[in-house]
Design an enzyme around this catalytic site. Structure first.
Site, short mmCIF file in Angstrom:
data_model
loop_
_atom_site.label_atom_id
_atom_site.label_comp_id
_atom_site.label_asym_id
_atom_site.label_seq_id
_atom_site.Cartn_x
_atom_site.Cartn_y
_atom_site.Cartn_z
N ASP A 55 1.36 2.59 3.54
CA ASP A 55 0.51 3.76 3.36
C ASP A 55 1.34 5.04 3.46
O ASP A 55 0.85 6.08 3.91
CB ASP A 55 -0.65 3.78 4.37
CG ASP A 55 -1.72 4.81 4.01
OD1 ASP A 55 -1.80 5.21 2.83
OD2 ASP A 55 -2.47 5.22 4.92
N LYS A 112 -9.33 -0.20 -5.95
CA LYS A 112 -9.38 0.44 -4.63
C LYS A 112 -10.72 1.13 -4.39
O LYS A 112 -11.15 1.95 -5.20
CB LYS A 112 -8.24 1.47 -4.51
CG LYS A 112 -8.20 2.25 -3.20
CD LYS A 112 -7.71 1.40 -2.04
CE LYS A 112 -7.87 2.11 -0.71
NZ LYS A 112 -6.76 2.98 -0.37
N HIS A 146 1.54 5.40 -1.65
CA HIS A 146 1.19 6.60 -2.44
C HIS A 146 2.48 7.19 -3.01
O HIS A 146 3.35 7.62 -2.27
CB HIS A 146 0.50 7.64 -1.55
CG HIS A 146 -0.78 7.15 -0.98
ND1 HIS A 146 -1.98 7.28 -1.62
CD2 HIS A 146 -1.04 6.47 0.17
CE1 HIS A 146 -2.94 6.72 -0.89
NE2 HIS A 146 -2.40 6.21 0.20
N HIS A 187 -4.70 -0.63 5.81
CA HIS A 187 -4.26 0.16 6.98
C HIS A 187 -5.22 0.05 8.16
O HIS A 187 -5.76 1.05 8.62
CB HIS A 187 -4.00 1.62 6.60
CG HIS A 187 -5.01 2.27 5.70
ND1 HIS A 187 -6.36 2.25 5.94
CD2 HIS A 187 -4.84 2.96 4.54
CE1 HIS A 187 -6.97 2.91 4.99
NE2 HIS A 187 -6.09 3.34 4.12
N HIS A 217 0.87 -1.21 0.00
CA HIS A 217 0.00 0.00 0.00
C HIS A 217 0.89 1.24 0.00
O HIS A 217 1.50 1.58 1.01
CB HIS A 217 -0.91 0.01 1.25
CG HIS A 217 -1.88 1.15 1.25
ND1 HIS A 217 -3.24 0.97 1.47
CD2 HIS A 217 -1.73 2.49 1.08
CE1 HIS A 217 -3.86 2.14 1.42
NE2 HIS A 217 -2.96 3.08 1.19
N HIS A 226 -10.57 1.19 1.72
CA HIS A 226 -10.37 2.19 2.77
C HIS A 226 -11.59 2.07 3.67
O HIS A 226 -12.67 2.53 3.33
CB HIS A 226 -10.26 3.61 2.19
CG HIS A 226 -9.97 4.63 3.25
ND1 HIS A 226 -8.76 5.27 3.40
CD2 HIS A 226 -10.74 5.08 4.28
CE1 HIS A 226 -8.80 6.07 4.45
NE2 HIS A 226 -9.99 5.98 5.00
C1 NCD Z 1 -3.60 9.12 2.04
C2 NCD Z 1 -3.12 10.17 1.03
O1 NCD Z 1 -2.59 11.20 1.46
O2 NCD Z 1 -3.26 9.94 -0.18
N1 NCD Z 1 -3.64 9.70 3.35
C3 NCD Z 1 -3.60 9.05 4.53
O3 NCD Z 1 -3.74 9.68 5.58
N2 NCD Z 1 -3.41 7.76 4.60
C4 NCD Z 1 -4.92 8.58 1.62
C5 NCD Z 1 -5.34 7.33 2.37
O4 NCD Z 1 -4.73 6.27 2.21
O5 NCD Z 1 -6.29 7.39 3.15
ZN ZN Z 2 -3.37 5.08 1.57
#
Ligand code: NCD
Ligand code: ZN
Length: 347
Positions: free
Chosen positions: A250, A102, A16, A177, A14, A139
């Site tokens: 995450d 997702k 970003h 998460h 996971h 999520h």
């Molecule tokens: C994530 C993001 O910033 O893209 N933020 C987070 O707090 N985890 C989005 C997500 O996974 O909820």
């Molecule tokens: Zn995330």
């Protein structure tokens, strides 16, 4: 005392990565440690088609520094919307590059405004995913403003996830998460088709970290940190050896200006020290022998992908996390900024 850890190269289930210049700054942190990562599709605009996923994948590969080329594989995902056509799910399966879809409940988190307003609208897409064996990544928080923000995961299990698993018993689902004892218990009691990722920040921090000495925007993420009893349940699950709990950072970078604001964004950046921080958690729990399966085996098995073959080494060597890291035209503040991490990955 153990001073070396050797393990099969881990994967991050996971992540970003953002895009453009920002991506070029953060991608090496992940690619240095992990062989593969499940790439979240919450860009603006979101990655809703296989064509967009293929283009994003090509940008990621092109952004890898020469020294890491050929050593990191981005596993792409699609962003589920109310209107995702079942035909797009079929294209995703055929593409070989899209590994999951997702689900962001609309309004639940960063860039989720295009997300799902009512899960019933997605039943035909979910039906196709169940048939084709494409995992749904969830999520898991309700967005109902009447539900306390600390209870949103628990209520999501009751209102959405439990009914979903009954309606689509063959659908593989990753509860992303997870942050609560309720989620741990749900996954343990569920079928083989239900797994969960656990972040390192939810293993390291409880909700006091949001308010220690003042408000701490760099500890704000979604789902929000929970109380200590929940953190203990997460540690038990991650270090138990149970095959349906695995690593997903995450890691979610935001520029300082987005975090230190009257309305700060959710997201914690951990990619700079991810495997080292997980090692710290497992060491403190007396479970270093369970780290490899959690970080390198369980996720690959759940996604029906081969386990990695090469290995990495961590040594017990304290190092200091930079105060800030370059992020596009700005900076980001990594977890533990200016503080020490006690394990170090050998290059
Ligand atoms: C994530 C993001 O910033 O893209 N933020 C987070 O707090 N985890 C989005 C997500 O996974 O909820
Ligand atoms: Zn995330």
């Amino acid at each position: 005392m153990q001073t070396t850890i050797m393990l099969t190269r881990p994967d991050d289930w996971h992540l970003h990565l953002r895009d453009g210049k920002q991506m070029r700054n953060v991608l090496p942190d992940t690619a240095r440690q992990f062989s593969r990562a499940i790439i979240m599709p919450n860009l603006r605009p979101p990655i809703v088609t296989v064509e967009m996923a293929a283009a994003y994948r090509a940008r990621i590969l092109a952004a890898l520094p020469v020294s890491l080329q050929g050593q990191f594989e981005p596993l792409m995902t699609l962003y589920l919307t109310d209107d995702t056509p079942p035909a797009e799910i079929k294209r995703a399966k055929e593409s070989g590059i899209v590994h999951a879809v997702k689900l962001y409940p609309a309004g639940a988190t960063t860039h989720s405004d295009a997300g799902v307003t009512d899960i019933a609208r997605c039943f035909s897409a979910l039906d196709r995913m169940e048939q084709l064996g494409i995992p749904l990544l969830v999520h898991g928080e309700v967005t109902d403003s009447m539900v306390d923000v600390f209870d949103r995961e628990k209520v999501f299990i009751e209102r959405v996830l439990q009914p979903l698993t009954q309606r689509f018993p063959g659908l593989r689902i990753v509860f992303e998460h997870i942050t609560t004892r309720d989620a741990v218990e749900f996954v343990r009691a569920a079928s083989e088709n239900i797994a969960a990722t656990v972040t390192v920040h939810h293993l390291l921090l409880n909700r006091n970290a949001l308010f220690s000495g003042g408000i701490r925007p760099h500890h704000y993420c979604l789902p929000v940190l929970k109380r200590e009893t929940h953190r203990q349940a997460l540690i038990e699950s991650a270090t138990s050896g149970h095959s349906r709990f695995f690593l997903g950072t995450d890691s979610a970078p935001h520029p300082v200006s987005g975090k230190e604001s009257a309305c700060g964004c959710a997201g914690i950046y951990t990619a700079h020290a991810a495997i080292e921080l997980y090692a710290e958690v497992f060491e403190q729990a007396g479970a270093l022998d369970k780290l490899e399966a959690f970080a390198s085996f369980h996720g690959a098995d759940f996604y029906h992908l081969p386990r990695n073959i090469d290995r990495i080494t961590l040594v017990k060597e304290s190092w200091s996390v930079p105060e800030r890291l370059t992020f596009g035209d700005e900076f980001l503040i990594p977890l533990r900024a200016g503080e020490r991490v006690c394990w170090k990955k050998l290059t």
